[in-house]
Design an enzyme around this catalytic site. Sequence first.
Site, PDB file in Angstrom:
ATOM      1  N   GLY A   1       0.805  -1.224   0.000  1.00  0.00           N
ATOM      2  CA  GLY A   1       0.000   0.000   0.000  1.00  0.00           C
ATOM      3  C   GLY A   1       0.832   1.264   0.000  1.00  0.00           C
ATOM      4  O   GLY A   1       0.306   2.355   0.144  1.00  0.00           O
ATOM      5  N   LEU A   2       2.149   1.119  -0.151  1.00  0.00           N
ATOM      6  CA  LEU A   2       3.000   2.315  -0.130  1.00  0.00           C
ATOM      7  C   LEU A   2       3.497   2.681  -1.533  1.00  0.00           C
ATOM      8  O   LEU A   2       4.452   3.440  -1.685  1.00  0.00           O
ATOM      9  CB  LEU A   2       4.183   2.111   0.827  1.00  0.00           C
ATOM     10  CG  LEU A   2       3.793   1.876   2.290  1.00  0.00           C
ATOM     11  CD1 LEU A   2       5.023   1.705   3.167  1.00  0.00           C
ATOM     12  CD2 LEU A   2       2.932   3.022   2.831  1.00  0.00           C
ATOM     13  N   GLY A   3       2.864   2.115  -2.535  1.00  0.00           N
ATOM     14  CA  GLY A   3       3.181   2.520  -3.907  1.00  0.00           C
ATOM     15  C   GLY A   3       4.514   1.997  -4.413  1.00  0.00           C
ATOM     16  O   GLY A   3       5.216   2.673  -5.170  1.00  0.00           O
ATOM     17  N   SER A   4       4.865   0.772  -4.009  1.00  0.00           N
ATOM     18  CA  SER A   4       6.180   0.239  -4.401  1.00  0.00           C
ATOM     19  C   SER A   4       6.283   0.043  -5.918  1.00  0.00           C
ATOM     20  O   SER A   4       7.356   0.256  -6.500  1.00  0.00           O
ATOM     21  CB  SER A   4       6.475  -1.078  -3.678  1.00  0.00           C
ATOM     22  OG  SER A   4       5.475  -2.026  -3.969  1.00  0.00           O
TER      23      SER A   4
ATOM     24  N   ASP B   1      -0.715   6.985  -7.425  1.00  0.00           N
ATOM     25  CA  ASP B   1       0.576   6.486  -6.930  1.00  0.00           C
ATOM     26  C   ASP B   1       1.740   7.042  -7.756  1.00  0.00           C
ATOM     27  O   ASP B   1       2.704   7.592  -7.206  1.00  0.00           O
ATOM     28  CB  ASP B   1       0.638   4.950  -7.007  1.00  0.00           C
ATOM     29  CG  ASP B   1      -0.181   4.283  -5.932  1.00  0.00           C
ATOM     30  OD1 ASP B   1      -1.061   4.954  -5.359  1.00  0.00           O
ATOM     31  OD2 ASP B   1       0.046   3.090  -5.670  1.00  0.00           O
TER      32      ASP B   1
HETATM   33  O1  PMV Z   1      -2.175  -0.217  -2.368  1.00  0.00           O
HETATM   34  P1  PMV Z   1      -1.618   0.643  -3.442  1.00  0.00           P
HETATM   35  O2  PMV Z   1      -0.337   1.294  -3.108  1.00  0.00           O
HETATM   36  O3  PMV Z   1      -1.529  -0.072  -4.742  1.00  0.00           O
HETATM   37  O4  PMV Z   1      -2.654   1.885  -3.619  1.00  0.00           O
HETATM   38  C1  PMV Z   1      -3.786   1.777  -4.415  1.00  0.00           C
HETATM   39  C2  PMV Z   1      -4.740   2.940  -4.274  1.00  0.00           C
HETATM   40  C3  PMV Z   1      -6.136   2.632  -4.811  1.00  0.00           C
HETATM   41  O5  PMV Z   1      -6.908   3.846  -4.681  1.00  0.00           O
HETATM   42  C4  PMV Z   1      -6.824   1.540  -4.008  1.00  0.00           C
HETATM   43  C5  PMV Z   1      -6.123   2.219  -6.275  1.00  0.00           C
HETATM   44  C6  PMV Z   1      -5.766   3.326  -7.240  1.00  0.00           C
HETATM   45  O6  PMV Z   1      -5.403   2.997  -8.367  1.00  0.00           O
HETATM   46  O7  PMV Z   1      -5.906   4.522  -6.911  1.00  0.00           O
END
Ligand code: PMV
Length: 308
Positions: A94-97, A141
């Site tokens: 969830g940190l955009g790796s 991201d």
């Molecule tokens: O979990 P991550 O880092 O892939 O963040 C995704 C963010 C979402 O809003 C769930 C999807 C998006 O494309 O914006």
Amino acid sequence: MHYGYGKLILFGEHFVVYGLPGIASSIGLYTRCQLYPNDKGIKVRDRLTNKNIALGENKAEILDRTMRIILEETGLEEKNFRLEIDGDIPVFGGLGSSAALIVSIIRELNEHYQLGLDDGRINDIAFKAEHVFHGNPSGIDNTASTYRRLLWFEKNLSGGKNKIELLKLKKPLQVVIGNTKIIHDTAEAVAEVRKRKEKNPEKFDKIFSEARNLVLQAKNALEKGGLQKTGELVNKNQELLREIGVSSKELDLLCETSLENGALGAKLTGAGMGGCMFALCPDEKTREKVAQAIRKKRFDSYITLVGG
Ligand code: PMV
């Protein structure tokens, strides 16, 4: 050697996919990419995911597909080189790796081959490549990773330019990131929300309209330096994310732990269903206390400044 930075979504994840506004920032965690000469062909070693590819050998491989998009967009298909990638950003958390990985690669190629790409073009290429990882990403991201700032983001649903506005804070925010260490699949989480939304349109319409309002209020609170208010809105945003079903018992536990230890607000960040959360703290001392409390529960924590 070039870097791509991770991101934190402060407000609006999931809702941004549907064109609602979001607020995100780059953070200090990164991936970095170094190019070396190679006799023949293109090789990539990504130490973060332990992937090692020779381009074209396995065309279904995610890194292979990502590279092919980047090469096509930059016109470097015929070159020979080797990329070494490493960094300190947790993957699938969830940190955009994935966006950070892509941005570090594009920046390294840009410099090495003197392509003259500006941030706008780097961001466009990164967005295209992000589709390999996320199916239908909003673009938040790669935008946060490319611009390295706190920003307001609105996806243009007709395919035109997304709205990006850089935000200025009076003082950077003291933030703790907590990692459940449960990896998640963003595309799956986004697809799950879509299914639930289609099943329950009335409930979701109400939540979506609250989410839009909330992000507008958050921008105002952030720009005025209203920490207490920002914290309240962070908590409300977490409530909405719980209602659409993307929180988890571990994320809830880390949010509760943070609030019990003095955080002003805490919510999941990114796709949820595992991955990371963050806590907004009033000062450095509380930030340390919250980070320790999270570690005591045997999860990872990182401290960072947002909007600095
Ligand atoms: O979990 P991550 O880092 O892939 O963040 C995704 C963010 C979402 O809003 C769930 C999807 C998006 O494309 O914006």
